[in-house]
Design a protein around this motif. Structure first.
Motif, PDB file in Angstrom:
ATOM      1  N   ILE A  52      -6.503  -1.118  -2.223  1.00 37.97           N
ATOM      2  CA  ILE A  52      -5.877  -0.497  -3.393  1.00 37.97           C
ATOM      3  C   ILE A  52      -5.010  -1.468  -4.197  1.00 37.97           C
ATOM      4  O   ILE A  52      -4.607  -2.532  -3.713  1.00 37.97           O
ATOM      5  CB  ILE A  52      -4.980   0.678  -2.960  1.00 37.97           C
ATOM      6  N   GLU A  53      -4.733  -1.051  -5.435  1.00 43.43           N
ATOM      7  CA  GLU A  53      -3.683  -1.684  -6.234  1.00 43.43           C
ATOM      8  C   GLU A  53      -2.527  -0.692  -6.269  1.00 43.43           C
ATOM      9  O   GLU A  53      -2.698   0.450  -6.702  1.00 43.43           O
ATOM     10  CB  GLU A  53      -4.185  -1.940  -7.647  1.00 43.43           C
ATOM     11  N   GLN A  54      -1.369  -1.132  -5.787  1.00 42.33           N
ATOM     12  CA  GLN A  54      -0.223  -0.241  -5.661  1.00 42.33           C
ATOM     13  C   GLN A  54       0.634  -0.259  -6.933  1.00 42.33           C
ATOM     14  O   GLN A  54       1.315  -1.243  -7.200  1.00 42.33           O
ATOM     15  CB  GLN A  54       0.619  -0.649  -4.453  1.00 42.33           C
ATOM     16  N   GLU A  55       0.593   0.827  -7.681  1.00 41.09           N
ATOM     17  CA  GLU A  55       1.439   0.951  -8.879  1.00 41.09           C
ATOM     18  C   GLU A  55       2.913   0.810  -8.498  1.00 41.09           C
ATOM     19  O   GLU A  55       3.361   1.410  -7.510  1.00 41.09           O
ATOM     20  CB  GLU A  55       1.187   2.310  -9.547  1.00 41.09           C
ATOM     21  N   GLY A  56       3.644  -0.002  -9.237  1.00 46.23           N
ATOM     22  CA  GLY A  56       5.079  -0.180  -8.996  1.00 46.23           C
ATOM     23  C   GLY A  56       5.388  -1.081  -7.806  1.00 46.23           C
ATOM     24  O   GLY A  56       6.550  -1.398  -7.563  1.00 46.23           O
ATOM     25  N   GLY A  57       4.337  -1.460  -7.065  1.00 51.98           N
ATOM     26  CA  GLY A  57       4.563  -2.356  -5.926  1.00 51.98           C
ATOM     27  C   GLY A  57       5.298  -1.716  -4.771  1.00 51.98           C
ATOM     28  O   GLY A  57       5.770  -2.398  -3.855  1.00 51.98           O
ATOM     29  N   ILE A  58       5.404  -0.388  -4.805  1.00 54.45           N
ATOM     30  CA  ILE A  58       6.153   0.330  -3.761  1.00 54.45           C
ATOM     31  C   ILE A  58       5.281   1.448  -3.209  1.00 54.45           C
ATOM     32  O   ILE A  58       4.933   2.383  -3.930  1.00 54.45           O
ATOM     33  CB  ILE A  58       7.466   0.926  -4.334  1.00 54.45           C
ATOM     34  N   ALA A  59       4.943   1.336  -1.922  1.00 52.31           N
ATOM     35  CA  ALA A  59       4.128   2.378  -1.290  1.00 52.31           C
ATOM     36  C   ALA A  59       4.983   3.338  -0.469  1.00 52.31           C
ATOM     37  O   ALA A  59       4.621   4.494  -0.282  1.00 52.31           O
ATOM     38  CB  ALA A  59       3.060   1.754  -0.394  1.00 52.31           C
ATOM     39  N   CYS A  60       6.111   2.853   0.031  1.00 55.70           N
ATOM     40  CA  CYS A  60       6.891   3.636   1.002  1.00 55.70           C
ATOM     41  C   CYS A  60       7.943   4.513   0.329  1.00 55.70           C
ATOM     42  O   CYS A  60       8.568   4.106  -0.656  1.00 55.70           O
ATOM     43  CB  CYS A  60       7.565   2.682   1.990  1.00 55.70           C
TER      44      CYS A  60
END
Lengths: 130, 130
Positions: free
Chosen positions: B89-97
């Protein structure tokens, strides 16, 4: 006495298990997914090699005990809920999958409609499990 | 009619779920672990964004619906037993948690004895979930 407080901080499921992701420590490739119980995780730390719980065979399984494809553990991580473990490992022989491929995740969804095996078999399983 | 034969090739567990690993498509970092049911996986393919099944809330959960931190799916893989899904995936905002960190796996076992949070909070959760 072995210090085991850290084992209590893992959130074990109702079968006493935790899912485990094994990732190549150098390339970042996800190689495998398996399960551990408390004993398997304790032994993983003691031996420095991945020890899992086989749900189908209902027993402790030192990865590589038959194939020689052991996984040397460089780092162990836990997720924010404490209920998933991530191992960063060095994969002996470069083969994690019982099909003789590098990773178990060799099947890719093509055009949102069809699963295709896209990664090569590196070694014939007949030559791995003799 | 939507072609759904590929969904039948996934080995769903006795609750109709499959574990899912979300991995950053560029860096290889493992960002998250969650679950999908058949509907969630179908919607993931339809929308091109990760849709999970929340076991605690017992409902479909479009990742990022509140936080904006959607996951654009570049590739979907299945493991050798067909019972684990890997999303690249490409994580929008760079924050998954939900803690405001890049990855949920920010806790590392130190000296085989102590869990330590080792990755920084990038954004205060209070500012994520308003």
């Amino acid at each position: 006495m072995t210090e085991t407080r850290w084992l209590n901080e893992v959130t074990w499921d109702d079968q006493g298990l935790v899912p485990v992701i094994a990732q190549d420590a150098d390339t970042g490739d996800v190689l495998m997914f398996a399960w551990m119980n408390r004993d398997a995780l304790a032994r993983t730390v003691e031996t420095g090699e991945a020890v899992y719980w086989s749900r189908s065979r209902r027993k402790i399984w030192h990865k590589g005990e038959e194939s020689g494809h052991v996984q040397r553990v460089r780092e162990i991580r836990l997720d924010c809920d404490g209920d998933v473990v991530l191992l960063k490992i060095e994969q002996e022989g470069g083969i994690a999958c019982h099909t003789g491929r590098r990773s178990c995740f060799f099947t890719r969804l093509h055009d949102g409609a069809q699963w295709q095996a896209v990664d090569p078999v590196l070694k014939d399983p007949k030559d791995i499990y003799k």
